[in-house]
Enzyme design. Structure first.
Site, PDB file in Angstrom:
ATOM      1  N   ARG B 258      12.735  68.329  49.675  1.00 21.38           N
ATOM      2  CA  ARG B 258      11.694  67.312  49.698  1.00 21.38           C
ATOM      3  C   ARG B 258      12.348  65.993  50.076  1.00 21.38           C
ATOM      4  O   ARG B 258      13.129  65.445  49.302  1.00 21.38           O
ATOM      5  CB  ARG B 258      11.043  67.261  48.313  1.00 21.38           C
ATOM      6  CG  ARG B 258      10.404  65.962  47.925  1.00 21.38           C
ATOM      7  CD  ARG B 258       9.421  66.142  46.790  1.00 21.38           C
ATOM      8  NE  ARG B 258      10.036  66.440  45.487  1.00 21.38           N
ATOM      9  CZ  ARG B 258      10.624  65.532  44.709  1.00 21.38           C
ATOM     10  NH1 ARG B 258      10.740  64.275  45.089  1.00 21.38           N
ATOM     11  NH2 ARG B 258      11.123  65.877  43.537  1.00 21.38           N
ATOM     12  N   HIS B 262       8.444  62.900  44.748  1.00 19.12           N
ATOM     13  CA  HIS B 262       7.574  64.001  44.319  1.00 19.12           C
ATOM     14  C   HIS B 262       6.136  63.647  44.685  1.00 19.12           C
ATOM     15  O   HIS B 262       5.439  64.397  45.347  1.00 19.12           O
ATOM     16  CB  HIS B 262       7.720  64.235  42.820  1.00 19.12           C
ATOM     17  CG  HIS B 262       6.679  65.151  42.251  1.00 19.12           C
ATOM     18  ND1 HIS B 262       6.628  66.495  42.559  1.00 19.12           N
ATOM     19  CD2 HIS B 262       5.623  64.918  41.424  1.00 19.12           C
ATOM     20  CE1 HIS B 262       5.598  67.042  41.930  1.00 19.12           C
ATOM     21  NE2 HIS B 262       4.968  66.111  41.251  1.00 19.12           N
ATOM     22  N   TYR B 271      16.629  59.151  40.743  1.00 16.76           N
ATOM     23  CA  TYR B 271      17.245  60.350  40.174  1.00 16.76           C
ATOM     24  C   TYR B 271      18.009  61.190  41.190  1.00 16.76           C
ATOM     25  O   TYR B 271      18.576  62.214  40.828  1.00 16.76           O
ATOM     26  CB  TYR B 271      16.188  61.207  39.443  1.00 16.76           C
ATOM     27  CG  TYR B 271      14.931  61.524  40.228  1.00 16.76           C
ATOM     28  CD1 TYR B 271      13.736  60.854  39.963  1.00 16.76           C
ATOM     29  CD2 TYR B 271      14.928  62.496  41.214  1.00 16.76           C
ATOM     30  CE1 TYR B 271      12.577  61.140  40.663  1.00 16.76           C
ATOM     31  CE2 TYR B 271      13.773  62.787  41.922  1.00 16.76           C
ATOM     32  CZ  TYR B 271      12.592  62.109  41.653  1.00 16.76           C
ATOM     33  OH  TYR B 271      11.446  62.402  42.343  1.00 16.76           O
TER      34      TYR B 271
END
Lengths: 328, 365
Positions: B258, B262, B271
């Site tokens: 990805r 998200h 992160y």
């Protein structure tokens, strides 16, 4: 109409088998429903008649078969999902509460979920707390589902046939304590529409409203109270969603007193819902506030004497009726 | 008695067009006709542009939360291309490319993420189920759909999409177990993008591949390069044939990444290491396919420029169509609750209707 006496479990099986003969889209799945004839022998002989394609033994996987039934229902089939015990449906909460009752809504009418989820509900006789769930209060809060809760073999058959033909998800609540109960069931086909309660006993002084197994406790209490000069009317709700509130109201307007008997826990329950609705509509007709009788607000006890004490038993009902009629 | 080996397994990995542009002529031969490769590339490119536009719409308050598909376009697109139009696509929420290829108008997806339930009112003839936002529930639905087709003696199969995170859900394991034990024609298509929001893959699965999770259920498992459109088509075609012919499920792990957040509700920079993202940018499925097409004289810079213009036009038109749809009326939320509405619901609807009429009169006065 010719009738014969059959057991509650036979009535359930007749309903399923008749509907499966009538409609090839109907099939039964669940743990042990096929080879073992069902943990409670409700599906006895069905594998022989319908074969493994339509009577399906599943892995021990409630969320699995409940979710799979949703997919099958979306494709136009009509699954009957046997949970054995509604207590086991808790691990299938996502499919049965978060998917099935919302699928039609969330797909803008594209996918309905004509599924019957059925199994034993309530204290089964020393099964312990984890296996004695009354799910009616917890589940009936969710929009988009219907809920039927028969109290005798006649209603079990008529309501289950209606449930199987219904285009929406139906939660069908049986009771292990009643599966062996015998009662008159017509030979001919009949269906019982949802949302139509039945008066089990005519009376003038107080209306008792109940659902499922505690209807019998109400009948016993009514007999016990008759010698005291209290004439009870007992109404069996038959379905919780839809709720036949109009019939309850008609009765309460005549008797002016009402006691609701519900086997679930008291807080935010079917009982408290019925009490609220009766108060909303009958406030000026009531001689006393509506009383209610529930199971006590503790996990279902394991010990036999404690389980009896815990249930909405005849003693508790009699006390509530006396209080509601100012005879306490 | 000596200790013997009870079971041993191998997980194959399929790569046809790798990140360095190497193409396996044997596996890739006649897999996708050239004209289709071009159309598929155009599709991915338009989806990529939609992501950029949607992100801006969200930031400017014209759209709710939106999950970008960036980097993962080849997975669902390859699968949708390999399947028949009457096979079910059972998506989660990062399968735009596959859904558009099947024929879902772009405004449905836009409408959905703009917060309108009607975006999920997908025409039944497209064989697409509503986007499933809870993690994993759709895998069971796909299993049931496929089972229903088998029950009716039909050839349709189902292909369900989910991420690596979903393979930790009970629904995944129950669906896989069912499908394998009851011989259900379903394809489980995992898009392993290595991140479940901020949770890294190693917390979801200690095994070296996600694919091998399916081995325990007794089904065929395969890993493919999820950024390689050819590999995704190849893997899905094999799985679909197995489902149709043998009524057996397959688990495909498509390894992808990805490239975006998200959803618009998180910031992946908090992160993830930028170095990791940069590495995967070099493996971008679009770049890889574009270079391949150029090497085959199927594509050039003029075509690329024309495509960029077309993408802008198509997405803008879809946004316009989505935004022009009038907001739903409050009475509408009683529709589609039941096949026939019960009396108490009708009463609630009537009461709301009376209330909104009174409200309108008050406002107008």
């Amino acid at each position: 109409m010719a009738t014969r006496e059959i057991e509650f479990r036979d009535a359930l099986r007749e309903a399923m088998s008749e509907e499966m003969r009538r409609d090839v889209r109907v099939f039964l799945l669940g743990e042990e429903v096929a080879e073992y004839n069902g943990a409670y022998k409700v599906s006895k002989g069905m594998l022989d008649e319908f074969g493994p394609r339509r009577v399906i033994d599943t892995p021990i996987s409630e969320s699995g078969f409940a979710g799979m039934a949703i997919g099958a229902a979306m494709m136009g089939l009509r699954p009957i999902v046997e949970f054995m015990s509604w207590s086991f449906s808790l691990v299938a909460a996502d499919p049965i509460l978060n998917n099935a009752p919302k699928m039609l809504y969330m797909s803008g009418g594209q996918f309905g979920c004509p599924i019957v989820f059925r199994g034993n509900d309530g204290a089964g006789g020393q099964l312990g707390s984890t296996h004695s769930w009354c799910v009616e209060s917890l589940y009936s809060n969710v929009p988009g589902l219907k809920m039927a809760i028969p109290s005798d073999p006649h209603d079990a058959k008529g309501l289950l046939k209606t449930a199987i033909r219904d285009d929406d998800p139906v939660f069908f609540l049986e009771s292990e304590r009643m599966l062996g109960m015998k009662g008159p069931v017509p030979e001919e086909e009949y269906l019982i529409p949802f949302g139509q309660s039945i008066v089990r006993r005519r009376g003038a002084d107080v209306t008792l409203i109940s659902f499922g197994r505690p209807v019998h406790f109400c009948m016993e209490a009514a007999e016990a109270l008759a010698p005291e000069g209290i004439d009870c009317e007992v109404i069996d709700g038959r379905t919780i969603r839809p709720l036949d509130i109009e019939a309850f109201v008609r009765s309460v307007r005549r008797t002016n007193r009402c006691v609701v008997v519900d086997q679930s826990w008291p807080f935010a329950s079917v009982g408290s819902e019925v009490v609220a609705q009766v108060h909303e509509r009958c406030f000026d007709d009531l001689d006393n506030h509506v009383h209610r009788v529930h199971s006590d607000d503790v996990p279902t006890p394991y010990a036999s004497n404690l389980e009896q004490a815990y249930l909405p038993n005849v003693r508790k009902i009699c006390e509530a009726v006396r209080s509601a009629t100012y005879r306490a | 008695m000596p200790i013997t080996q009870a079971f041993q397994t191998i997980i194959d990995h399929i790569s046809i067009l790798d990140q360095n542009g190497r193409f396996d002529e044997k596996l890739g031969k006649d897999l996708i006709p050239d004209e289709d490769v071009v159309r598929l590339y155009e599709h991915m490119s338009i989806c990529r542009h939609l992501d950029e536009v949607a992100f801006k719409l969200q930031r400017s308050g014209r759209m709710g939360t939106y999950p970008q598909n960036m980097g993962q376009e080849a997975t669902s697109l390859g699968a949708a291309y390999a399947l028949r139009k009457s096979d079910w696509l059972v998506p989660c929420y990062r399968e735009n490319a596959g859904l558009f290829w099947r024929g879902l108008p772009m405004e449905y997806i836009l409408l959905h993420w703009m917060g309108d339930e009607r975006g999920n009112q997908i025409p039944r003839e497209l064989f697409i189920t509503p986007l499933a936002i809870p993690i994993g529930t759709q895998m069971l639905h796909a299993t049931g759909l496929a089972w229903a087709h088998k029950y009716r003696g039909e050839e349709n199969i189902a292909c369900t999409f989910f991420g690596d995170g979903a393979t930790s859900e009970g629904d995944f394991h129950e669906a896989m177990n069912f499908a394998a034990n009851l011989d259900i024609p379903v394809v489980f298509f995992c898009q392993n993008n290595f991140w479940a929001i901020s949770v890294p893959g190693k917390i979801q699965c200690s095994a070296p591949t996600v694919a091998q999770r399916g081995v325990a259920y007794g089904m065929e498992c395969i890993q493919c390069d999820g950024n390689d459109l050819f590999a995704c088509v190849y893997a899905t075609r094999q799985a679909a044939e197995r489902a149709r012919k043998d009524k057996r499920p397959t688990f495909i792990e498509a390894v992808t990444y990805r490239l975006g957040d998200h959803t618009t509700a998180d910031d992946a920079r908090r992160y993830r290491d930028q170095a990791e993202v940069d590495l995967w940018k070099q493996r971008d499925p679009l770049i890889r396919l574009r270079e391949w097409m150029k090497s085959r004289k199927l594509w050039n810079d003029t075509k690329e420029a024309a495509l960029a213009e077309r993408a802008e036009r198509d997405v803008a038109a879809a946004v316009k169509r989505a935004e022009e749809i009038a907001a739903p009326h409050s009475n509408d939320f009683f529709d589609h609750m039941f096949a026939e509405p019960p009396a108490d619901l009708v009463a609630q609807r009537d009461s709301l209707q009376t209330h909104s009429l009174a409200e309108r009169e008050r406002v107008e006065a």
